[in-house]
Design an enzyme around this catalytic site. Structure first.
Site, PDB file in Angstrom:
ATOM      1  N   GLY A 480      38.506  11.865 -44.740  1.00 43.94           N
ATOM      2  CA  GLY A 480      38.695  10.703 -44.583  1.00 43.94           C
ATOM      3  C   GLY A 480      39.488  10.445 -43.165  1.00 43.94           C
ATOM      4  N   ALA A 523      39.503  17.445 -34.684  1.00 44.40           N
ATOM      5  CA  ALA A 523      38.981  16.611 -33.842  1.00 44.40           C
ATOM      6  C   ALA A 523      38.597  17.098 -32.244  1.00 44.40           C
ATOM      7  CB  ALA A 523      40.057  15.356 -33.783  1.00 44.40           C
ATOM      8  N   ASN A 657      39.262   7.641 -30.742  1.00 41.56           N
ATOM      9  CA  ASN A 657      38.992   6.204 -31.565  1.00 41.56           C
ATOM     10  C   ASN A 657      40.455   5.690 -31.802  1.00 41.56           C
ATOM     11  OD1 ASN A 657      38.410   4.053 -33.504  1.00 41.56           O
ATOM     12  ND2 ASN A 657      36.358   5.260 -34.072  1.00 41.56           N
ATOM     13  N   PRO A 658      40.732   4.926 -31.230  1.00 40.66           N
ATOM     14  CA  PRO A 658      42.005   4.223 -31.666  1.00 40.66           C
ATOM     15  C   PRO A 658      42.415   3.646 -33.147  1.00 40.66           C
ATOM     16  CG  PRO A 658      41.189   3.416 -29.543  1.00 40.66           C
ATOM     17  CD  PRO A 658      40.097   4.127 -29.975  1.00 40.66           C
ATOM     18  N   GLY A 728      46.740  16.553 -31.191  1.00 38.53           N
ATOM     19  CA  GLY A 728      46.462  16.380 -32.741  1.00 38.53           C
ATOM     20  C   GLY A 728      46.968  15.116 -33.003  1.00 38.53           C
ATOM     21  N   GLY A 730      46.633  14.223 -36.780  1.00 41.79           N
ATOM     22  CA  GLY A 730      46.762  13.836 -38.340  1.00 41.79           C
ATOM     23  C   GLY A 730      47.977  14.028 -38.895  1.00 41.79           C
ATOM     24  N   GLU A 731      48.763  15.063 -38.377  1.00 33.24           N
ATOM     25  CA  GLU A 731      50.129  15.524 -39.165  1.00 33.24           C
ATOM     26  C   GLU A 731      51.232  14.849 -38.512  1.00 33.24           C
ATOM     27  OE1 GLU A 731      48.369  19.625 -39.149  1.00 33.24           O
ATOM     28  OE2 GLU A 731      49.554  19.650 -40.918  1.00 33.24           O
TER      29      GLU A 731
HETATM   30  N1  MCN Z   1      41.949  11.218 -33.562  1.00 28.65           N
HETATM   31  C1  MCN Z   1      41.651  10.558 -32.306  1.00 28.65           C
HETATM   32  N2  MCN Z   1      42.124  11.254 -31.092  1.00 28.65           N
HETATM   33  C2  MCN Z   1      42.610  12.608 -31.127  1.00 28.65           C
HETATM   34  C3  MCN Z   1      42.837  13.194 -32.250  1.00 28.65           C
HETATM   35  C4  MCN Z   1      42.279  12.777 -33.262  1.00 28.65           C
HETATM   36  O1  MCN Z   1      41.139   9.557 -32.484  1.00 28.65           O
HETATM   37  N3  MCN Z   1      42.923  12.850 -29.766  1.00 28.65           N
HETATM   38  C5  MCN Z   1      41.272  10.825 -34.739  1.00 28.65           C
HETATM   39  C6  MCN Z   1      40.012  11.013 -35.217  1.00 28.65           C
HETATM   40  O2  MCN Z   1      39.734  10.006 -36.194  1.00 28.65           O
HETATM   41  C7  MCN Z   1      40.124  12.387 -36.209  1.00 28.65           C
HETATM   42  C8  MCN Z   1      41.581  12.166 -36.726  1.00 28.65           C
HETATM   43  O3  MCN Z   1      42.325  11.384 -35.845  1.00 28.65           O
HETATM   44  O4  MCN Z   1      39.086  12.264 -36.874  1.00 28.65           O
HETATM   45  C9  MCN Z   1      42.094  13.326 -37.269  1.00 28.65           C
HETATM   46  O5  MCN Z   1      42.297  14.343 -36.216  1.00 28.65           O
HETATM   47  P1  MCN Z   1      43.102  15.659 -36.030  1.00 28.65           P
HETATM   48  O6  MCN Z   1      44.577  15.430 -35.695  1.00 28.65           O
HETATM   49  O7  MCN Z   1      42.328  16.512 -35.238  1.00 28.65           O
HETATM   50  O8  MCN Z   1      43.280  16.279 -37.526  1.00 28.65           O
HETATM   51  P2  MCN Z   1      41.992  17.286 -38.458  1.00 28.65           P
HETATM   52  O9  MCN Z   1      40.843  16.615 -37.882  1.00 28.65           O
HETATM   53  O10 MCN Z   1      42.005  18.561 -38.032  1.00 28.65           O
HETATM   54  O11 MCN Z   1      42.571  16.686 -39.923  1.00 28.65           O
HETATM   55  C10 MCN Z   1      43.305  17.351 -40.613  1.00 28.65           C
HETATM   56  C11 MCN Z   1      44.722  16.485 -40.639  1.00 28.65           C
HETATM   57  C12 MCN Z   1      45.468  17.045 -41.343  1.00 28.65           C
HETATM   58  S1  MCN Z   1      45.921  19.010 -40.982  1.00 28.65           S
HETATM   59  C13 MCN Z   1      46.061  16.620 -42.585  1.00 28.65           C
HETATM   60  S2  MCN Z   1      47.072  17.442 -43.776  1.00 28.65           S
HETATM   61  C14 MCN Z   1      45.726  15.220 -43.059  1.00 28.65           C
HETATM   62  C15 MCN Z   1      45.294  14.562 -41.908  1.00 28.65           C
HETATM   63  O12 MCN Z   1      44.353  15.151 -41.083  1.00 28.65           O
HETATM   64  N4  MCN Z   1      45.065  14.981 -44.160  1.00 28.65           N
HETATM   65  C16 MCN Z   1      44.255  13.878 -44.414  1.00 28.65           C
HETATM   66  N5  MCN Z   1      44.980  13.362 -42.214  1.00 28.65           N
HETATM   67  C17 MCN Z   1      44.206  12.775 -43.386  1.00 28.65           C
HETATM   68  N6  MCN Z   1      43.806  11.708 -43.385  1.00 28.65           N
HETATM   69  C18 MCN Z   1      43.115  11.266 -44.660  1.00 28.65           C
HETATM   70  N7  MCN Z   1      42.376  10.315 -44.696  1.00 28.65           N
HETATM   71  N8  MCN Z   1      43.130  12.306 -45.730  1.00 28.65           N
HETATM   72  C19 MCN Z   1      43.747  13.481 -45.614  1.00 28.65           C
HETATM   73  O13 MCN Z   1      43.797  14.451 -46.435  1.00 28.65           O
HETATM   74 MO1  MOS Z   2      46.757  20.160 -42.999  1.00 27.76          MO
HETATM   75  S1  MOS Z   2      48.394  20.265 -44.127  1.00 27.76           S
HETATM   76  O1  MOS Z   2      46.903  21.352 -41.896  1.00 27.76           O
HETATM   77  O2  MOS Z   2      45.577  20.380 -44.055  1.00 27.76           O
END
Ligand code: MCN
Ligand code: MOS
Length: 764
Positions: A480, A523, A657-658, A728, A730-731
């Protein structure tokens, strides 16, 4: 089922870029979005193999003790029942290695055991022709126990002090002496309850054996390689014989990265029956089939000058773990790096209780750590009479004091400034209880958050096809967060084709290795690998054009051979490939290793978490940062808290991707609102049972709980952090939300809540 390019093709947005080489950074809608909302995206448990049997789990009703006897005689007679697995009948597997690649024991692994360590632990599984038959028969299994005394949770008086985790001891200077001598000080305890990931798609799997040593698993997975390794090791089959398929995932938040015992049970049943078996974990079972965030306790003492400059931080933390395994919810993460202090001391203990082993939940460690320090620094501000934002700026860490290294980038000051400006912080009236609207007390709070940049390599294949389309393949995942979309954007950018011309296929162990889709690293790592592979594919195309004896473009120079939009020079790519007798070009690249070389030991690198670079190993300390400004309205009569306004500013480096990053940030903030006000696993002390094990009673925010949220990016490309300058996303957004809300609640009411969640009984 593998993601079909036709589904993805159909679902591609028409609002992509025009192939002008600026796809990365564009606000493109999720390429998998339409397939998902139209029901065309096939989730793991929707796969329909022929002759499917259904497994249903029976859970322990006691929290500690032993299974004396399982009586399955009634269940056996029930219609449709094909197999009943119990601790007495389940065959042993081999113990699999953990995510560090270490095998905790060379002995056998029993997915069902007589020893009971927590309420809800699987004790039996019933497999029948239909789900209804299995559910009914599971009710007929009776189990006799020898009950032992159980320790329900961390606050249980029998819990004891646990064990110190030496690796979590962080210290510099002399915190105790400096604290003793400090003219201003506070000492407080902060706690968080057990919290659960509750992704909207519950867990489960379908297991099917092709023959006695080829197994296919359809299971939502944040880590294809890691989970495939576990299954292969359990059943002692070669890794290559294990196919793990997970194209779409309905959220995971950390809970779908590992294979759990129910997976072993389902695969075992499929093997014994010679039929595919589906095991869907029910929502109540998800509260004990794997762990959520461990309950934590932190004692924090801050010493400061009378002007508010920190002299010492002293921190003692603990989290609950299970009686059979160790989970460390690292509470020392954020507190060690957020503020400048000459003296620091942090220690951490783990305390075994009768729970399923806790696990990763969005920003494990950093999240409770920020709850502690971002509450404590706020308390110090009021104690000294300083503005809560001013005290944070006064103690701004210009470098990483723990690692003693420069930041790769830290736009936190900019985040505070941008957030304060949009929020209108300067209009805040400093005294608690000094802002109100009728019977609503208004409070404004601020808190910061951070998350480290983890870096494990990953691989991707980029294919240039004869029709000018592009394919990207990797065993990375999308739960997602937007992986499909940003990888399409990356290839489109590097190859100057419209995003619509790129099909991305993920979530299959037959594709190139990828790291865990966790730790907010996927990402940046995969964007790096795809970018490399796409540029290499383009170079290969140009090389063939200039050098292949059959190339019609041989007479040209490299600089007169533009590649883009399905063409090389003035030829269609298809016509060119036909001329040289090829139907596609394919290149594999790895995030870190050069020239398409794989990591030295790919199996170890990608199936464990040990193959990565640390957050500091290139001489810079790389983290994402954020500042949350939050307004709450507290009803004076009822004590109800509403979050009425959120402005948060983020430094996540370059944003790919903002639209998606903003959605990630808002999602994390919403989860933080849940943590602050609603989420709490309520444990019944008598039976060690999580009593609110369903979404009716375990509350998470709904639309009415969530105000408009404004998010701002203040990041700049950070090439010390990652290849393309992102950090990063996501978190980090969940980190700091709960303390910002608690700080706002204090400002509104004059009452400091140090124990999450902030419920009305604690306020009135
Ligand atoms: N992104 C971006 N520019 C960046 C980094 C990321 O635009 N410099 C955007 C991208 O759309 C990318 C997203 O953010 O797909 C997440 O990127 P990243 O921070 O690298 O995280 P991961 O892809 O490793 O995703 C895992 C992270 C974690 S650890 C948890 S917990 C979490 C999260 O993402 N769980 C999620 N976001 C979630 N979002 C959804 N919808 N569902 C989950 O379970
Ligand atoms: Mo996120 S808790 O590192 O899947």
């Amino acid at each position: 089922m593998t993601p079909r390019s036709d589904v993805l093709t159909e679902s591609r947005t028409k609002r992509g870029d025009a192939g002008d080489g600026r796809a990365l950074g564009a606000r493109i809608t999720r390429v998998d979005g339409l397939a998902k909302v139209r029901g065309a995206a096939t989730y793991s448990l929707e796969h329909r193999p022929a002759d499917l049997a259904h497994a249903v789990l029976v859970g322990s009703t006691i929290a500690a003790g032993r299974v004396r006897r399982v009586d399955q005689s009634e269940a056996e007679k029930a219609p449709g029942v094909r197999l009943i697995l119990t601790p007495d009948t389940i065959p042993a597997l081999k113990t699999a290695s953990n995510w560090l690649g270490e095998r905790p024991s060379e002995g056998p692994y029993h997915a069902l055991t007589h020893e009971i360590g927590f309420q809800g632990q699987h004790v039996a599984a019933v497999v029948a022709d239909t789900l209804e038959q299995a559910v009914e028969a599971a009710r007929l299994v009776t189990i006799e126990y020898d009950v032992a005394p159980a320790v329900a949770d961390l606050r249980d008086s029998r819990a004891g002090a646990g064990t110190e985790v030496e690796a979590m001891t962080i210290a510099w200077g002399d915190a105790e002496a400096a604290l003793e001598a400090a003219p201003a000080k506070i000492r407080r305890e902060y706690t968080t309850p057990r919290e659960y990931n509750v992704p909207i798609e519950p867990h489960g799997l379908i297991a099917e054996w092709q023959d006695e040593d080829h197994l296919t698993i359809w299971e939502p997975s944040q880590w294809i390689a890691g989970m495939a390794r576990t299954y292969a090791e359990w059943f002692e089959i070669p890794y290559e014989n294990l196919r793990m398929i997970s194209p779409y995932i309905g959220g995971g938040f950390g809970s779908k990265a590992l294979a759990y015992s129910y997976g072993a049970i389902a695969a075992q049943a499929a093997k014994l029956l010679g039929r595919p078996v589906k095991l869907a974990v029910t929502r109540p079972q998800t509260f004990t089939a794997y762990g959520g965030r461990a309950e934590t306790r932190q004692e924090i003492a801050l010493g400061a000058t009378l002007e508010g400059k920190l002299l010492a931080i002293h921190h003692r933390a603990a989290n609950e773990t299970s009686t059979t395994g160790t989970w460390v919810e690292r509470c020392g993460g954020t507190i060690a790096i957020m503020y400048a202090t000459p003296n620091f001391s942090s220690k951490h203990r783990v305390v075994p209780v009768n729970t399923v082993l806790p696990s990763a939940f969005r920003a494990p460690g950093e999240n409770p750590s920020a709850w502690g320090i971002e509450s404590a620094i706020d308390e110090l501000a009021y104690e000294i009479g300083l503005d809560p934002l001013a005290i944070r700026l006064l103690n701004y860490a210009e470098h990483d004091h723990q690692a003693n290294l420069p930041w790769s980038s830290r736009q936190l000051r900019e985040a505070f400034a941008a957030g304060a400006e949009r929020f209108g912080w300067s209009k805040r009236s400093p005294a608690p209880r000094s802002m109100r609207a009728g019977s609503q007390l208004i409070g404004w709070g601020v808190a910061a958050g951070t998350y480290p940049m983890r870096r494990t390599p990953g691989q991707a294949i980029v294919r240039l096809l004869a029709d000018g389309a592009v394919e990207v393949l990797s065993a990375a995942i999308d739960m997602g967060q937007g992986t499909y979309t940003i990888l399409a954007q990356t290839a489109a950018e590097a190859l100057a084709v419209p995003v619509e011309r790129v099909a991305v296929r993920l979530g299959d162990s037959s594709m190139p290795w990828a790291p865990v889709g966790g730790g907010s690293q996927l990402a940046n790592l995969m964007v790096g690998a795809v970018h490399k592979a796409a540029l290499a594919a383009r170079d290969e195309l140009i090389g063939l054009a200039l050098n292949d004896p059959k190339s019609p473009l041989r007479h040209l120079q490299a600089n007169t051979l533009p590649v883009g939009d399905g063409r090389i020079g003035d030829l269609e790519i298809g016509a060119f490939l036909a001329a040289i007798g090829r139907d596609h070009i394919e290149v594999l690249r790895d995030t870190f290793a050069e020239n398409g070389k794989s990591a030295d030991d790919p199996f170890k690198t990608y199936t464990t978490i040990t193959g990565g670079r640390t957050t500091t190993d290139n001489g810079y300390s790389a983290h994402s940062w954020c500042a949350h400004f939050i307004e709450v309205r507290v009803d004076e009569d009822f004590g109800t808290v509403r979050v009425s306004r959120v402005v948060s500013a983020f430094d996540c480096g370059r944003i790919f991707n903002p639209k998606l990053a903003e959605s990630q940030w808002k999602g994390g903030i919403i989860q933080g609102i849940g943590q602050a006000l609603l989420e709490e696993g309520v444990v019944d002390r008598r039976h060690g049972r999580v009593i609110n094990n369903n979404l009716g009673d375990y509350l998470i925010p709904t639309n009415a709980d969530v105000p408009d949220i404004e998010v701002i990016s203040v990041g700049v490309p950070d090439f010390h952090a990652t290849m393309l300058g992102g950090k990063g996303v996501g978190e980090v957004p969940i980190v700091g939300v709960a303390p910002a809300i608690a700080n706002a609640v204090f400002h509104a009411t004059g009452k400091r809540i140090r124990d999450l969640p902030i419920t009305l009984d604690k306020l009135i």
